[in-house]
Design a protein around this motif. Structure first.
Motif, short mmCIF file in Angstrom:
data_model
loop_
_atom_site.label_atom_id
_atom_site.label_comp_id
_atom_site.label_asym_id
_atom_site.label_seq_id
_atom_site.Cartn_x
_atom_site.Cartn_y
_atom_site.Cartn_z
N VAL A 33 -1.10 -35.93 -7.25
CA VAL A 33 -0.83 -37.11 -8.07
C VAL A 33 -1.30 -36.83 -9.49
N GLU A 34 -0.50 -37.26 -10.47
CA GLU A 34 -0.90 -37.15 -11.85
C GLU A 34 -1.77 -38.34 -12.23
N GLY A 35 -2.71 -38.11 -13.09
CA GLY A 35 -3.56 -39.19 -13.56
C GLY A 35 -4.80 -38.66 -14.24
N GLU A 36 -5.47 -39.53 -14.97
CA GLU A 36 -6.74 -39.19 -15.62
C GLU A 36 -7.76 -40.28 -15.29
N TRP A 37 -8.92 -39.85 -14.87
CA TRP A 37 -10.01 -40.76 -14.55
C TRP A 37 -11.21 -40.40 -15.43
N ILE A 69 -5.14 -34.85 -9.39
CA ILE A 69 -5.67 -34.41 -8.10
C ILE A 69 -4.73 -33.35 -7.54
N THR A 70 -5.27 -32.17 -7.24
CA THR A 70 -4.46 -30.99 -6.95
C THR A 70 -4.86 -30.36 -5.62
N TYR A 71 -3.87 -29.95 -4.86
CA TYR A 71 -4.10 -29.23 -3.61
C TYR A 71 -3.92 -27.74 -3.87
N SER A 72 -4.99 -26.98 -3.72
CA SER A 72 -4.98 -25.54 -4.00
C SER A 72 -5.01 -24.78 -2.67
N TRP A 73 -4.02 -23.92 -2.47
CA TRP A 73 -3.93 -23.21 -1.19
C TRP A 73 -3.40 -21.80 -1.39
N TRP A 74 -3.72 -20.94 -0.42
CA TRP A 74 -3.33 -19.54 -0.49
C TRP A 74 -2.01 -19.34 0.25
N GLY A 105 -15.73 -40.61 -4.29
CA GLY A 105 -14.88 -40.96 -3.18
C GLY A 105 -13.44 -41.09 -3.63
N VAL A 106 -12.52 -40.53 -2.86
CA VAL A 106 -11.10 -40.55 -3.20
C VAL A 106 -10.34 -41.29 -2.11
N ALA A 107 -9.47 -42.21 -2.51
CA ALA A 107 -8.63 -42.95 -1.58
C ALA A 107 -7.18 -42.88 -2.04
N ALA A 108 -6.32 -42.31 -1.21
CA ALA A 108 -4.89 -42.25 -1.50
C ALA A 108 -4.22 -43.51 -0.95
N PRO A 109 -3.01 -43.82 -1.41
CA PRO A 109 -2.31 -44.97 -0.84
C PRO A 109 -2.20 -44.86 0.68
N GLU A 110 -2.26 -45.97 1.34
CA GLU A 110 -2.20 -45.98 2.80
C GLU A 110 -0.93 -45.28 3.28
N GLY A 111 -1.09 -44.41 4.28
CA GLY A 111 0.04 -43.66 4.82
C GLY A 111 0.22 -42.29 4.20
N GLN A 169 -5.31 -44.92 -10.44
CA GLN A 169 -4.26 -44.30 -11.24
C GLN A 169 -3.13 -43.91 -10.29
N ASN A 170 -1.95 -44.46 -10.53
CA ASN A 170 -0.78 -44.15 -9.70
C ASN A 170 -1.06 -44.34 -8.21
N GLY A 171 -1.85 -45.37 -7.90
CA GLY A 171 -2.12 -45.72 -6.51
C GLY A 171 -3.30 -45.00 -5.90
#
Length: 435
Positions: A368-372, A350-355, A269-275, A247-249
Motif C-alpha cells: 500500500v502507498e502512503g506516508e505516516w 508498506i512493502t513486502y520484500s521477498w527472495w 502496530g499495523v492493521a490492514a483492511p479486513e479481509g 492511510q489508504n485503509g
C-alpha cells in the motif's frame, strides 16, 4: 541521439577506459596515491571530465538530484503519474527512481506475467532512462559486439514507434524510443542467468523471454508521456505528511519506543483492511527502509538497524507488529537518542520484500502507498540512561573458535572480568560478575 552527443559519450568512454586501466596498473604495482579512494579521486576525475565534455560540445549537465520523499511525489512532479498501462497479460509497477533538475530521470520497473501463460520467465525487471537531447550524462551503456544482436521495429498498442534490441547471449535487451527532445531507453533483463552448484561445480542456465513478452513490456510503458522539468520548488512544496494513523485503509500506531541513548527500539502496530491477505514468507519493510527515524534537529553521520515482524497476539490475520531497531551517530558526537531529543518516525509505503529464487533476485512489492509521520520524544519515561564510565586503560578480550578432527567445535574465551558486568552465554544465560 545527435552526432554531437554521441561523440561526447564516445570521448567519455575512451577516457574512462584509459583511466580505469591506469588505476588498476597502479593498484597492481603499489603506486596508487595515498587517500585515492578516501578522497573519491576516481569520482572527481569522472565529474571533471563530464563537465569538460559538456562545455566542449555545448551540452548541459544533468544538474543536481532532486530529493523527493517518495517515488510517487517525484512522478507527480514530473507529471507522469499514469506512466504504466494496465493489462491482463502483464503487471508492471514502478519500484523506485530519481530525477535531476535539468529534466533527466530514471525509474526502476518490475514486470510479472500470468502463470497460466506458461512462459519460461514469469518475472523480470527493467531500468528506464529519460535523457534529454540537450544534456550530457556519464551514465551510458556499452553494448558488447557479439555478432548476434537483433534489431526490430515495433509499434506499441498505444501507437508509439520503438526499436527493440536483443541478443540470445546477453542478459539485457533494450527498448528505445526517440522522442526528439529526449531518448527513452528501457534496459530489460531478457535472458535471466540462473546459477546452481553441485559438488563445488557452478553451472549457469538461462531463462529466455519470448518476443511477445518483450512486446508486452513495450505496450505497458507510456512512451508518449510528456514529462515536465521539476525544480527544487517542487521538492519544497511537497504536501505535508499527514499525521493521521490511517492511510489508504491501512492503520499504523505507535505501541512503544525505548532507548539507552545509543540504540532505539520502536514497535508499531499495523492493521490492514479486513479481509486483506498479508504475505508471510518474506519480510515487511518500508520503501525508505533504514531511514525511518529522522532527528527533529541536527544531522546524522551514518547508522543502521533491523526491522522484524512480530505477532501481535490478537489472533487476526490482517494485523501484526513491526519492531524497528535503529542505531546511528550524530555529526556532533552526542548520544543520538539522548534525554529530551525528539525524532520523527517517517514511514513510506508498506512493502513486502521477498527472495525470488527462480530469478535469483530480491523483489520489493508495495502492499500500500502512503506516508505516516509519528513524533517520538525520548526521555526518562522511555529511556534507560545509565551512567557510562569511560575506561582509562586497555582491557583484554580474546575469543577464538575452532574444531576438532571429530567435527566438534572448540570455544576458548579469555576476558578481563574486572572490566565486565556479566558474561552472556549462547542460551541467553547471564553470569553476573561479582563486584
Amino acid at each position: 541521439m545527435s552526432s554531437t552527443k554521441y561523440q561526447a559519450c564516445a570521448d567519455f568512454f575512451a577516457f574512462e577506459e584509459e583511466y580505469t586501466q591506469n588505476m588498476e596498473a597502479m593498484m597492481n604495482n603499489g603506486t596508487l596515491p595515498d587517500g585515492f579512494f578516501e578522497d573519491n579521486t576516481y569520482g572527481k576525475a569522472m565529474d571533471a571530465k563530464t563537465a569538460e565534455l559538456a562545455q566542449k560540445y555545448g551540452l548541459k549537465l544533468e544538474g543536481e538530484t532532486l530529493d523527493f520523499r517518495t517515488t510517487k511525489n517525484m512522478c507527480d512532479a514530473l507529471g507522469i503519474e499514469r506512466f504504466v498501462k494496465e493489462s491482463e497479460e502483464i503487471h508492471a509497477r514502478v519500484s523506485g527512481g530519481s530525477c535531476y533538475d535539468a529534466g533527466n530521470f530514471y525509474l526502476y520497473f518490475d514486470f510479472d506475467f500470468p502463470e497460466e501463460r506458461n512462459y519460461e520467465v514469469l518475472s523480470t525487471y527493467g531500468y528506464l532512462r529519460w535523457n534529454r537531447a540537450d544534456c550530457f550524462s556519464k551514465d551510458y551503456v556499452a553494448l558488447v559486439v557479439t555478432g548476434d544482436w537483433i534489431e526490430r521495429n515495433y509499434t506499441t498498442a498505444s501507437g508509439s514507434e520503438v526499436l527493440i534490441l536483443q541478443s540470445p547471449t546477453q542478459e539485457n535487451g533494450y527498448i528505445l524510443c526517440d522522442r526528439g527532445d529526449a531518448l527513452m531507453s528501457l534496459s530489460l533483463s531478457v535472458n535471466i542467468e540462473i546459477l546452481s552448484e553441485d559438488k563445488g561445480v557452478v553451472t549457469a542456465e538461462y531463462q529466455h523471454m519470448t518476443d511477445r513478452q518483450i512486446e508486452l513490456v513495450a505496450d505497458a510503458i507510456d512512451f508518449a508521456v510528456q514529462p515536465r522539468i521539476p525544480t527544487q520548488a517542487d521538492v519544497e512544496n511537497q504536501a505535508a505528511i499527514s499525521q493521521s494513523a490511517t492511510q489508504n485503509g491501512w492503520i499504523i500506531r505507535l505501541k512503544s519506543a525505548e532507548t539507552d541513548g545509543y540504540v532505539a527500539r520502536v514497535t508499531v502496530g499495523v492493521a490492514a483492511p479486513e479481509g486483506t491477505v498479508i504475505p508471510t514468507e518474506g519480510n515487511i519493510i518500508f520503501a525508505n527502509n533504514g531511514a525511518e527515524l529522522i532527528p527533529a534537529e541536527g544531522e546524522l553521520d551514518g547508522g543502521g538497524g533491523t526491522i522484524e515482524r512480530l505477532e501481535d497476539g490478537d489472533g487476526l490475520d490482517n494485523t501484526f507488529d513491526l519492531l524497528l531497531v535503529r542505531d546511528c551517530t550524530r555529526k556532533d558526537g552526542a548520544a543520538p537518542y539522548a534525554d529530551g531529543t525528539v525524532w520523527n518516525l517517517q514511514l513510506v509505503d508498506i512493502t513486502y520484500s521477498w527472495w525470488d529464487a527462480a530469478n535469483t533476485r530480491l523483489v520489493d512489492d508495495i502492499l500500500v502507498e502512503g506516508e505516516w509521520l509519528i513524533p517520538i520524544r525520548f526521555d526518562e519515561s522511555n529511556g534507560n540512561y545509565r551512567e557510562i564510565e569511560l575506561l582509562d586503560h586497555p582491557i583484554t578480550a580474546k575469543y577464538c573458535a575452532g574444531y576438532r578432527m571429530d567435527g566438534n567445535d572448540i570455544h576458548n574465551c579469555n576476558i578481563d572480568l574486572d572490566q565486565s558486568d556479566y558474561v552472556l552465554l549462547t542460551d541467553d544465560t547471564k553470569l553476573l560478575v561479582p563486584v
